[in-house]
Design a protein around this motif. Structure first.
Motif, PDB file in Angstrom:
ATOM      1  N   TYR A   4     -29.676  15.189  32.781  1.00 15.75           N
ATOM      2  CA  TYR A   4     -28.710  14.113  32.533  1.00 15.75           C
ATOM      3  C   TYR A   4     -29.282  12.770  32.984  1.00 15.75           C
ATOM      4  N   GLU A   5     -30.008  12.774  34.056  1.00 10.42           N
ATOM      5  CA  GLU A   5     -30.604  11.530  34.538  1.00 10.42           C
ATOM      6  C   GLU A   5     -31.616  10.985  33.528  1.00 10.42           C
ATOM      7  N   GLN A   6     -32.413  11.860  32.944  1.00  8.78           N
ATOM      8  CA  GLN A   6     -33.379  11.437  31.931  1.00  8.78           C
ATOM      9  C   GLN A   6     -32.672  10.923  30.675  1.00  8.78           C
ATOM     10  N   ILE A   7     -31.601  11.599  30.291  1.00 10.69           N
ATOM     11  CA  ILE A   7     -30.823  11.149  29.133  1.00 10.69           C
ATOM     12  C   ILE A   7     -30.228   9.771  29.411  1.00 10.69           C
ATOM     13  N   TYR A   8     -29.692   9.588  30.593  1.00 13.10           N
ATOM     14  CA  TYR A   8     -29.123   8.294  30.960  1.00 13.10           C
ATOM     15  C   TYR A   8     -30.199   7.205  30.929  1.00 13.10           C
ATOM     16  N   LEU A  60     -23.721  -1.625  21.705  1.00 20.44           N
ATOM     17  CA  LEU A  60     -23.367  -0.919  22.939  1.00 20.44           C
ATOM     18  C   LEU A  60     -22.297   0.134  22.656  1.00 20.44           C
ATOM     19  N   LYS A  61     -21.297  -0.223  21.872  1.00 16.22           N
ATOM     20  CA  LYS A  61     -20.257   0.746  21.508  1.00 16.22           C
ATOM     21  C   LYS A  61     -20.855   1.929  20.748  1.00 16.22           C
ATOM     22  N   MET A  62     -21.740   1.632  19.821  1.00 16.95           N
ATOM     23  CA  MET A  62     -22.315   2.687  18.993  1.00 16.95           C
ATOM     24  C   MET A  62     -23.359   3.521  19.739  1.00 16.95           C
ATOM     25  N   SER A  63     -23.824   3.011  20.848  1.00 15.23           N
ATOM     26  CA  SER A  63     -24.844   3.748  21.605  1.00 15.23           C
ATOM     27  C   SER A  63     -24.319   5.104  22.077  1.00 15.23           C
ATOM     28  N   ASN A  64     -23.009   5.235  22.208  1.00 18.47           N
ATOM     29  CA  ASN A  64     -22.435   6.533  22.587  1.00 18.47           C
ATOM     30  C   ASN A  64     -22.733   7.593  21.529  1.00 18.47           C
ATOM     31  N   SER A  65     -22.664   7.201  20.269  1.00 13.85           N
ATOM     32  CA  SER A  65     -22.966   8.140  19.189  1.00 13.85           C
ATOM     33  C   SER A  65     -24.457   8.428  19.099  1.00 13.85           C
ATOM     34  N   ILE A  67     -26.729   8.397  21.764  1.00 15.37           N
ATOM     35  CA  ILE A  67     -27.290   9.151  22.887  1.00 15.37           C
ATOM     36  C   ILE A  67     -26.899  10.627  22.864  1.00 15.37           C
ATOM     37  N   VAL A  68     -25.862  10.998  22.182  1.00 18.42           N
ATOM     38  CA  VAL A  68     -25.497  12.420  22.123  1.00 18.42           C
ATOM     39  C   VAL A  68     -26.379  13.198  21.145  1.00 18.42           C
ATOM     40  N   GLN A  73     -32.122  12.280  22.890  1.00 18.63           N
ATOM     41  CA  GLN A  73     -32.151  12.749  24.274  1.00 18.63           C
ATOM     42  C   GLN A  73     -33.545  13.167  24.723  1.00 18.63           C
ATOM     43  N   GLN A  74     -34.384  13.558  23.785  1.00 19.80           N
ATOM     44  CA  GLN A  74     -35.752  13.942  24.128  1.00 19.80           C
ATOM     45  C   GLN A  74     -36.603  12.733  24.514  1.00 19.80           C
ATOM     46  N   GLY A  75     -36.127  11.549  24.187  1.00 21.62           N
ATOM     47  CA  GLY A  75     -36.854  10.324  24.504  1.00 21.62           C
ATOM     48  C   GLY A  75     -37.748   9.893  23.357  1.00 21.62           C
TER      49      GLY A  75
END
Length: 96
Positions: A4-8, A60-65, A67-68, A73-75
């Motif tokens: 989770y830290e890496q994803i964040y 910023l709002k769309m970043s939620n869609s 990052i999931v 998430q793999q970077g």
């Protein structure tokens, strides 16, 4: 699998923020030029107005869609990865 830290860390990275803003602007251009017969066209145009008024806030709002998505998430997602995600989720945000 990333922690989770890496994803964040990916989510708040400058690189990802820039990718999302540019993908959003490209999508806004495409929506502005799409046929009026496109489903949800009027709401999509209102979305474009809001997005162009403050593209960083909308990104910023769309970043939620973004990052999931497991690829993100793999970077180091590609520009094409981000563009696909933004394009695929635009109608979720064009609801008002």
């Amino acid at each position: 699998m990333p922690t989770y830290e890496q994803i964040y860390d990916t989510w708040v990275s400058t690189r990802l923020k820039k990718q999302i803003v540019v993908a959003l602007l490209k999508t806004c251009y495409d929506i502005s030029n799409e046929s009026q017969d496109t489903p949800n066209h009027e709401k999509r145009l209102r979305f474009v107005e809001k997005a162009l008024n403050d593209p960083h806030m909308m990104a910023l709002k769309m970043s939620n869609s973004v990052i999931v998505n497991p690829v993100v998430q793999q970077g180091n997602p590609t520009d094409d990865d981000i563009q696909f995600i933004i394009n695929s989720n635009i109608d979720r945000y064009a609801i008002e």
